[in-house]
Design a protein around this motif. Sequence first.
Motif, PDB file in Angstrom:
ATOM      1  N   SER A  13      -5.927   8.179   0.959  1.00 49.46           N
ATOM      2  CA  SER A  13      -6.449   7.654  -0.297  1.00 49.46           C
ATOM      3  C   SER A  13      -7.745   6.878  -0.060  1.00 49.46           C
ATOM      4  CB  SER A  13      -5.415   6.724  -0.931  1.00 49.46           C
ATOM      5  OG  SER A  13      -5.856   6.260  -2.177  1.00 49.46           O
ATOM      6  N   PRO A  65      -1.965   3.196   5.510  1.00 43.31           N
ATOM      7  CA  PRO A  65      -2.109   1.744   5.446  1.00 43.31           C
ATOM      8  C   PRO A  65      -2.328   1.104   6.814  1.00 43.31           C
ATOM      9  CG  PRO A  65      -0.394   2.425   3.945  1.00 43.31           C
ATOM     10  CD  PRO A  65      -0.783   3.644   4.756  1.00 43.31           C
ATOM     11  N   ILE A 116      -5.940   1.004   7.586  1.00 41.24           N
ATOM     12  CA  ILE A 116      -6.608  -0.065   6.840  1.00 41.24           C
ATOM     13  C   ILE A 116      -6.431  -1.394   7.557  1.00 41.24           C
ATOM     14  CG2 ILE A 116      -6.512  -1.416   4.687  1.00 41.24           C
ATOM     15  CD1 ILE A 116      -5.791   1.288   3.296  1.00 41.24           C
ATOM     16  N   LEU A 166       0.824  -1.209   0.000  1.00 39.68           N
ATOM     17  CA  LEU A 166       0.000   0.000   0.000  1.00 39.68           C
ATOM     18  C   LEU A 166       0.858   1.259   0.000  1.00 39.68           C
ATOM     19  CD1 LEU A 166      -2.796  -1.124   2.475  1.00 39.68           C
ATOM     20  CD2 LEU A 166      -3.061  -0.694   0.023  1.00 39.68           C
ATOM     21  N   PHE A 189     -12.735  -1.878   0.870  1.00 38.50           N
ATOM     22  CA  PHE A 189     -12.751  -3.079   1.694  1.00 38.50           C
ATOM     23  C   PHE A 189     -13.821  -4.011   1.135  1.00 38.50           C
ATOM     24  CE2 PHE A 189     -11.237   0.153   4.609  1.00 38.50           C
ATOM     25  CZ  PHE A 189     -10.294  -0.493   5.387  1.00 38.50           C
ATOM     26  N   MET A 197      -9.115   6.583   3.622  1.00 41.61           N
ATOM     27  CA  MET A 197      -8.283   6.146   4.744  1.00 41.61           C
ATOM     28  C   MET A 197      -7.014   6.989   4.776  1.00 41.61           C
ATOM     29  SD  MET A 197     -10.154   3.809   6.080  1.00 41.61           S
ATOM     30  CE  MET A 197      -9.083   3.038   7.285  1.00 41.61           C
ATOM     31  N   TRP A 231      -0.979   8.804   0.248  1.00 45.70           N
ATOM     32  CA  TRP A 231      -1.908   8.830   1.377  1.00 45.70           C
ATOM     33  C   TRP A 231      -2.185  10.237   1.840  1.00 45.70           C
ATOM     34  CZ3 TRP A 231      -4.454   4.568   2.049  1.00 45.70           C
ATOM     35  CH2 TRP A 231      -3.912   3.414   1.477  1.00 45.70           C
ATOM     36  N   THR A 245       0.496   3.718  -3.456  1.00 48.39           N
ATOM     37  CA  THR A 245      -0.558   4.695  -3.239  1.00 48.39           C
ATOM     38  C   THR A 245      -0.037   5.900  -2.474  1.00 48.39           C
ATOM     39  OG1 THR A 245      -2.097   2.830  -3.090  1.00 48.39           O
ATOM     40  CG2 THR A 245      -2.906   4.950  -2.347  1.00 48.39           C
ATOM     41  N   TYR A 259     -10.040   3.674  -0.300  1.00 50.70           N
ATOM     42  CA  TYR A 259      -9.728   2.245  -0.224  1.00 50.70           C
ATOM     43  C   TYR A 259     -11.028   1.463  -0.245  1.00 50.70           C
ATOM     44  CZ  TYR A 259      -7.588  -2.133   1.096  1.00 50.70           C
ATOM     45  OH  TYR A 259      -7.156  -3.432   1.103  1.00 50.70           O
ATOM     46  N   ASN A 304     -16.345   1.471   0.486  1.00 52.06           N
ATOM     47  CA  ASN A 304     -15.383   2.395  -0.103  1.00 52.06           C
ATOM     48  C   ASN A 304     -15.283   3.606   0.814  1.00 52.06           C
ATOM     49  OD1 ASN A 304     -13.727   3.852  -1.770  1.00 52.06           O
ATOM     50  ND2 ASN A 304     -14.896   3.415  -3.619  1.00 52.06           N
TER      51      ASN A 304
END
Length: 97
Positions: free
Chosen positions: A26, A77, A80, A18, A30, A74, A24, A22, A28, A71
């Motif tokens: 961003s 990482p 997340i 991540l 799930f 976040m 941040w 990506t 994300y 969606n």
Amino acid sequence: MKSEEASNKFYEKLKTQLYDTTSWPSAYLFKFIIETDKKKIKHIERIFSGLKTKLNFSLSKNGKYTSISINTLMKTPEDIIDKYKEVSKNIEGVISL
């Protein structure tokens, strides 16, 4: 013990991927699959409350399982991974994708 070790390795690899792919913060996506159970669905919704989310629910052909897509924006990482761990710790039988 081995499954905990494997889980930790998985999350470390995910965190690295991540950060590498990506910027941040961003958005994300799930994805979870659970047995269709209103209590479990509500519990997942509570875990993500407080975040601006777009939720999508889809029943399996026979209605036994529900796919949940969430969606949300976040910050990192680690955030997340914390959500994945919270879901798996609190909801029995959840499959995280």
